[in-house]
Design a protein around this motif. Sequence first.
Motif, PDB file in Angstrom:
ATOM      1  N   GLY A  84      20.841  68.740  36.461  1.00 58.93           N
ATOM      2  CA  GLY A  84      20.979  68.294  35.115  1.00 58.93           C
ATOM      3  C   GLY A  84      19.977  67.932  34.309  1.00 58.93           C
ATOM      4  O   GLY A  84      19.835  67.482  33.013  1.00 58.93           O
ATOM      5  N   ALA A  85      18.732  68.188  34.731  1.00 58.16           N
ATOM      6  CA  ALA A  85      17.543  67.736  34.096  1.00 58.16           C
ATOM      7  C   ALA A  85      17.156  68.819  32.765  1.00 58.16           C
ATOM      8  O   ALA A  85      17.063  70.132  33.701  1.00 58.16           O
ATOM      9  N   PRO A 144      15.486  55.018  28.546  1.00 64.63           N
ATOM     10  CA  PRO A 144      16.416  55.973  29.202  1.00 64.63           C
ATOM     11  C   PRO A 144      17.126  56.746  28.101  1.00 64.63           C
ATOM     12  O   PRO A 144      17.349  56.033  27.190  1.00 64.63           O
ATOM     13  N   PHE A 148      22.627  57.718  29.539  1.00 69.40           N
ATOM     14  CA  PHE A 148      22.132  57.717  30.695  1.00 69.40           C
ATOM     15  C   PHE A 148      23.475  57.550  31.724  1.00 69.40           C
ATOM     16  O   PHE A 148      24.265  56.579  31.544  1.00 69.40           O
ATOM     17  N   PRO A 156      24.978  61.681  39.316  1.00 64.26           N
ATOM     18  CA  PRO A 156      24.170  62.121  38.100  1.00 64.26           C
ATOM     19  C   PRO A 156      23.180  60.976  38.076  1.00 64.26           C
ATOM     20  O   PRO A 156      22.162  61.359  37.717  1.00 64.26           O
ATOM     21  N   TYR A 205      20.069  61.931  40.410  1.00 69.56           N
ATOM     22  CA  TYR A 205      19.350  62.782  39.839  1.00 69.56           C
ATOM     23  C   TYR A 205      18.567  62.238  38.524  1.00 69.56           C
ATOM     24  O   TYR A 205      17.526  62.936  38.302  1.00 69.56           O
ATOM     25  N   ALA A 206      19.248  61.898  37.477  1.00 67.80           N
ATOM     26  CA  ALA A 206      18.628  61.274  36.340  1.00 67.80           C
ATOM     27  C   ALA A 206      17.464  60.422  36.840  1.00 67.80           C
ATOM     28  O   ALA A 206      16.439  60.591  36.063  1.00 67.80           O
ATOM     29  N   ALA A 224      13.438  60.930  35.934  1.00 66.39           N
ATOM     30  CA  ALA A 224      12.653  60.224  34.961  1.00 66.39           C
ATOM     31  C   ALA A 224      11.555  59.478  35.622  1.00 66.39           C
ATOM     32  O   ALA A 224      10.512  59.216  34.501  1.00 66.39           O
TER      33      ALA A 224
END
Length: 226
Positions: A17-18, A154, A158, A164, A167-168, A172
Amino acid sequence: MPHRLPLFPLNSVLFPGAPLPLRVFEERYRRLVADVLEEPGHAAAGTFGVVGIELGHEVGDASAPQLAGVGCTAEIRSARRHSDGTYDLVVAGGSRFRLDTVQESDGDTPYLRAETTFLPDELGDGADEYAERVGRLFGVYCERLRGVGVSAEPPREFPSAPLPLSYAVAAAMVVDQSDKQGLLEADHAAQRLQLAAELLRRENRVLTSLPVLPPGRLLQPEVNLN
């Protein structure tokens, strides 16, 4: 089920997802990009594997002698080829995979390839509770970064769901590559969130002791030069 992937080793960790901007100038990786873009009918068209370098460097014939055991697929979202043959890419992390066997480059294919196994994304016990805790700690983290002169907001959308979010937040945080690799390799979202909470507590303690710095930017993807 095994999946064969071309490999793009980097001194960084890509998470599902990044986004990741890449400037591709080395000949073998220009060939990799050209190869994956020229398979429009293939199920994995526009996809390659990003894997961290544990020992070595990104560029040169003797680069990347030791790779991490877990990586992430990179899905090409945009590609611009320049007149000198280099590329500017924006990729997004897709699925985690485990490296099973790595095939060295040869005369026909100058980049590494690997047989891989895709890893499942599971929540794990207590994921919702950990997600709430990490959300609070990450808010403090951004606030303390701003307190030392670093702009750290963020993304507007977010995520709050455990998987998710795990992972986020992992993508970050500004921590060592080994810490990021540990987050990527976590067995499930609950474990990843638990690790993230420990790292955020550590970073929040460190940030309280830092002097105020000139304003900067964080949580924005930098261009990665291969």
